[in-house]
Design a protein around this motif. Structure first.
Motif, mmCIF file in Angstrom:
data_model
loop_
_atom_site.group_PDB
_atom_site.id
_atom_site.type_symbol
_atom_site.label_atom_id
_atom_site.label_comp_id
_atom_site.label_asym_id
_atom_site.label_seq_id
_atom_site.Cartn_x
_atom_site.Cartn_y
_atom_site.Cartn_z
ATOM 1 N N VAL A 1 13.648 2.225 1.926
ATOM 2 C CA VAL A 1 13.786 3.688 2.255
ATOM 3 C C VAL A 1 15.151 3.944 1.777
ATOM 4 O O VAL A 1 14.937 5.128 1.304
ATOM 5 N N LEU A 2 16.005 3.403 1.529
ATOM 6 C CA LEU A 2 17.459 3.745 0.870
ATOM 7 C C LEU A 2 16.874 4.187 -0.474
ATOM 8 O O LEU A 2 17.595 5.410 -0.953
ATOM 9 N N ILE A 3 16.329 3.450 -1.379
ATOM 10 C CA ILE A 3 15.904 3.857 -2.819
ATOM 11 C C ILE A 3 15.185 5.091 -2.652
ATOM 12 O O ILE A 3 15.491 6.156 -3.360
ATOM 13 N N LEU A 4 14.147 5.455 -1.690
ATOM 14 C CA LEU A 4 13.339 6.444 -1.742
ATOM 15 C C LEU A 4 14.301 7.680 -1.257
ATOM 16 O O LEU A 4 14.152 8.975 -1.924
ATOM 17 N N ALA A 5 15.085 7.504 -0.146
ATOM 18 C CA ALA A 5 15.957 8.426 0.135
ATOM 19 C C ALA A 5 16.905 9.265 -0.931
ATOM 20 O O ALA A 5 17.140 10.121 -0.993
ATOM 21 N N LEU A 6 17.652 8.296 -1.591
ATOM 22 C CA LEU A 6 18.577 8.587 -2.458
ATOM 23 C C LEU A 6 17.984 9.249 -3.613
ATOM 24 O O LEU A 6 18.331 10.374 -4.170
ATOM 25 N N MET B 1 18.966 7.400 -9.905
ATOM 26 C CA MET B 1 18.124 6.998 -8.857
ATOM 27 C C MET B 1 16.858 7.668 -8.861
ATOM 28 O O MET B 1 15.625 7.297 -8.833
ATOM 29 N N THR B 2 16.961 8.925 -9.256
ATOM 30 C CA THR B 2 15.629 9.880 -9.169
ATOM 31 C C THR B 2 14.871 9.697 -10.446
ATOM 32 O O THR B 2 13.666 9.677 -10.574
ATOM 33 N N LYS B 3 15.637 9.853 -11.799
ATOM 34 C CA LYS B 3 15.091 9.267 -12.806
ATOM 35 C C LYS B 3 14.255 7.986 -12.676
ATOM 36 O O LYS B 3 13.106 8.058 -13.416
ATOM 37 N N LEU B 4 14.895 6.987 -12.073
ATOM 38 C CA LEU B 4 14.321 5.448 -12.041
ATOM 39 C C LEU B 4 12.883 5.688 -11.318
ATOM 40 O O LEU B 4 12.096 5.084 -11.710
ATOM 41 N N LEU B 5 13.014 6.545 -10.197
ATOM 42 C CA LEU B 5 11.793 6.708 -9.403
ATOM 43 C C LEU B 5 10.755 7.381 -10.008
ATOM 44 O O LEU B 5 9.556 7.048 -10.179
ATOM 45 N N ILE C 1 12.959 -6.554 7.478
ATOM 46 C CA ILE C 1 13.632 -5.175 7.895
ATOM 47 C C ILE C 1 14.528 -5.013 6.554
ATOM 48 O O ILE C 1 14.930 -3.873 6.292
ATOM 49 N N ILE C 2 15.123 -5.816 6.112
ATOM 50 C CA ILE C 2 16.062 -5.843 4.857
ATOM 51 C C ILE C 2 15.404 -4.995 3.947
ATOM 52 O O ILE C 2 16.057 -4.297 3.343
ATOM 53 N N GLY C 3 14.341 -5.853 3.550
ATOM 54 C CA GLY C 3 13.322 -5.320 2.472
ATOM 55 C C GLY C 3 12.792 -3.870 2.550
ATOM 56 O O GLY C 3 12.889 -2.850 1.826
ATOM 57 N N VAL D 1 0.844 -1.280 -0.129
ATOM 58 C CA VAL D 1 -0.036 -0.053 -0.024
ATOM 59 C C VAL D 1 0.707 1.221 0.129
ATOM 60 O O VAL D 1 0.622 2.189 -0.898
ATOM 61 N N ALA D 2 1.995 1.242 0.739
ATOM 62 C CA ALA D 2 2.779 2.402 0.803
ATOM 63 C C ALA D 2 3.487 2.657 -0.548
ATOM 64 O O ALA D 2 3.581 3.653 -1.013
ATOM 65 N N MET D 3 4.035 1.675 -1.128
ATOM 66 C CA MET D 3 4.536 1.700 -2.466
ATOM 67 C C MET D 3 3.510 2.238 -3.364
ATOM 68 O O MET D 3 3.667 3.341 -4.353
ATOM 69 N N VAL D 4 2.189 1.875 -3.408
ATOM 70 C CA VAL D 4 1.394 2.339 -4.351
ATOM 71 C C VAL D 4 1.043 4.168 -4.210
ATOM 72 O O VAL D 4 1.134 4.637 -5.128
ATOM 73 N N ILE D 5 0.802 4.255 -2.834
ATOM 74 C CA ILE D 5 0.525 5.804 -2.495
ATOM 75 C C ILE D 5 1.810 6.649 -2.809
ATOM 76 O O ILE D 5 1.726 7.632 -3.384
#
Length: 409
Positions: A388-393, A212-216, A381-383, A185-189
Motif C-alpha cells: 500500500v505504501l509503494i502504491l500510495a507514494l 516511485m511513480t516511474k518504477l510503478l 500485515i507488513i507485506g 490478484v490485486a497486484m495483477v489488476i
C-alpha cells in the motif's frame, strides 16, 4: 494361469457371478464348492480377475477411492471379524453396501482373489493406489499372528489420526493462502488496469515524475507488454519443478527444504515425526520385528528426507546398534524424545512410549496450528503495508508535487 468366468448359486439360491484364476475349470469348481457355492457354469475368459463389463470411458471418469473409504472399511472389517462373521461373507456385505462404486470394485476383487486361494494381504497388494504398503504389511502381520481384527482396529485409529492431522493443517493454512492469493490478484489488476490509467493522466503534467511513480509505470508497462512471456515462464517453471520433484533426488531436496521453511517447517517436521511414532508403535504392538517395522514405517512418513533417516536407523539396528544410538545420529529427534526411547529400550515398553511420543508431537502440532494464523498475520500485515505504501507514494506523489508547484506559482 487362465481366467474362468463362473455362474453359481449360494446356500440361499442366489445367483453369483465372477471371475477366478486357476489351471482348469475343475480346480475352479473345487474352489467354489469349498466356499459353499454350487457352480452352474464355468467358461474360459480373457477378462482378468477384478474386471467388469463397465466401459473404459466410465472408468476414466469414475471417482477415485478416497482414504475415508479405506478407513471405514478398516472399522467395518474389525466389527465383522470380532463378531465372528466369515471374511468372505463380510466382504460380500461390504461390497453390496459400499457407497463408492470404485471401492465396491476393489472389494469385489478382494473376494475373487480370496476365492482363488490368495491371502487377504496378497489380494490387497494388487491395489497399491488404494492400500498402502504399510497397510498391506500390517494386514499380513495380522494374518500371521491371528490378530487380524485387532490390526484392523489399529489401522482405523492410525488413519483417523492421519486424516485429522491433515485436515487441521489445511484448515490452518486456508486463511493465509486466501490472503496471499488475493494479494497476487490485486497486484495483477493494479498493474494491468489501474496504473496505465494513472500513467495517461501523469503524461499530461509535462513534468518530471518521482522515482516511485516511474518504477510503478515501468513495472506496469513491462507486465502489459510481456505478460504472455511472464505467464509462459511461470508455467514452464512449474512444469520443471514438478518434473524435478518427481525424481528421487529432487523429492529428497524439496522435502528437506520444506522442513527448514520458517513457521511451516517445524509444524511439518513435528507432524511427520508424530506419524512415524504412531506407525512404529502400531507395527511394534502388532508383533512386527524392529528392522522390518522400521522398513515399513519409512514408507508411511510422506517425506523422503525423514524416510532416509529412518532407513539409516534400520541399517544401524541391523548392524547391532541400539535404537537410541541410531535415533540420535539421525539428528531429527529432540532430546526429550531420545530419552523416552532410551527408557523404552531399557524397560521393553518401546511401543507404549512411542505412543507417548506421538501424543506429545500431536499436542505440539495442535498448539502450533492454533497459533499459526497469529504467527502469519504480522507478516501478511507488513507485506500488505509495504504494498500500500509503494502504491500510495507512486500514485499520489505526482499529484502532491503538482499541487505544491501550483501553490508556489
Amino acid at each position: 494361469m487362465p481366467f474362468f468366468a463362473y455362474k453359481a448359486r449360494n446356500a440361499r439360491g442366489e445367483l453369483l457371478q465372477g471371475v477366478l484364476e486357476g489351471p482348469d475349470s475343475g480346480v475352479i469348481a473345487d474352489q467354489l464348492f469349498s466356499t459353499g457355492i454350487t457352480p452352474v457354469e464355468i467358461v474360459p475368459t480373457k477378462k482378468p480377475a477384478g474386471g467388469n463389463a463397465d466401459s473404459w470411458w466410465g472408468r476414466l471418469f469414475e471417482p477415485k477411492v478416497r482414504p475415508i473409504d479405506v478407513q471405514l472399511f478398516s472399522r467395518q472389517m474389525y466389527t465383522l471379524l470380532k463378531a465372528g462373521v466369515p471374511i468372505m461373507r463380510g466382504l460380500a456385505g461390504l461390497q453390496e453396501s459400499a457407497i463408492s462404486k470404485s471401492f465396491a470394485r476393489v472389494v469385489k476383487d478382494l473376494r475373487e482373489s480370496l476365492d482363488a486361494g490368495r491371502e487377504l494381504s496378497t489380494a490387497m497388494r494388487r491395489h497399491p493406489k488404494v492400500f498402502s504398503s504399510f497397510y498391506v504389511s500390517m494386514v499380513r502381520v495380522g494374518e500371521m499372528t491371528g490378530r487380524l481384527e485387532e490390526v484392523f482396529l489399529r489401522l482405523f485409529d492410525y488413519m483417523e489420526f492421519d486424516r485429522d492431522m491433515r485436515q487441521r493443517v489445511k484448515s490452518a493454512l486456508r486463511y493465509p493462502s486466501f490472503v496471499v492469493a488475493a494479494l497476487v490478484v490485486a497486484m495483477v489488476i493494479i498493474n494491468i488496469f489501474v496504473i496505465p490509467a494513472f500513467a495517461k493522466v501523469y503524461a499530461g503534467f509535462k513534468t518530471e515524475l518521482p522515482f516511485m511513480t516511474k518504477l510503478l509505470i515501468g513495472t506496469s508497462n513491462f507486465t502489459v507488454q510481456y505478460w504472455p512471456v511472464m505467464l509462459s515462464i511461470v508455467i514452464g517453471a512449474g512444469v520443471v519443478f514438478k518434473l524435478y520433484t518427481d525424481t528421487p533426488h529432487g523429492k529428497y531436496q524439496w522435502d528437506r527444504f520444506k522442513l527448514r521453511m520458517p513457521i511451516a517447517g517445524k509444524i511439518m517436521l513435528k507432524g511427520t515425526l508424530a506419524r512415524f511414532a504412531r506407525s512404529f508403535a502400531l507395527s511394534s504392538k502388532s508383533g512386527v520385528p524392529i528392522v522390518q517395522g522400521l522398513n515399513v514405517v519409512a514408507q508411511t512418513v510422506d517425506n523422503s528426507y525423514i524416510a532416509t533417516r529412518i532407513e539409516q536407523m534400520r541399517d544401524g539396528v541391523e548392524r547391532g546398534e541400539s535404537i537410541l544410538r541410531t535415533a540420535v545420529t539421525t539428528g531429527v529427534f529432540t532430546p526429550v524424545v531420545t530419552q523416552m526411547i532410551a527408557i523404552g529400550e531399557e524397560t521393553g515398553e518401546l511401543d507404549s512410549l512411542m505412543d507417548e511420543i506421538a501424543a506429545m508431537y500431536e499436542r505440539e502440532v495442535d498448539y502450533e496450528l492454533k497459533t499459526l494464523s497469529a504467527q502469519i498475520e504480522p507478516i501478511l500485515i507488513i507485506g500488505l503495508g509495504i504494498l500500500v505504501l509503494i502504491l500510495a507514494l507512486g500514485v499520489f506523489l505526482p499529484m502532491w508535487d503538482l499541487g505544491r508547484a501550483a501553490l508556489h506559482g
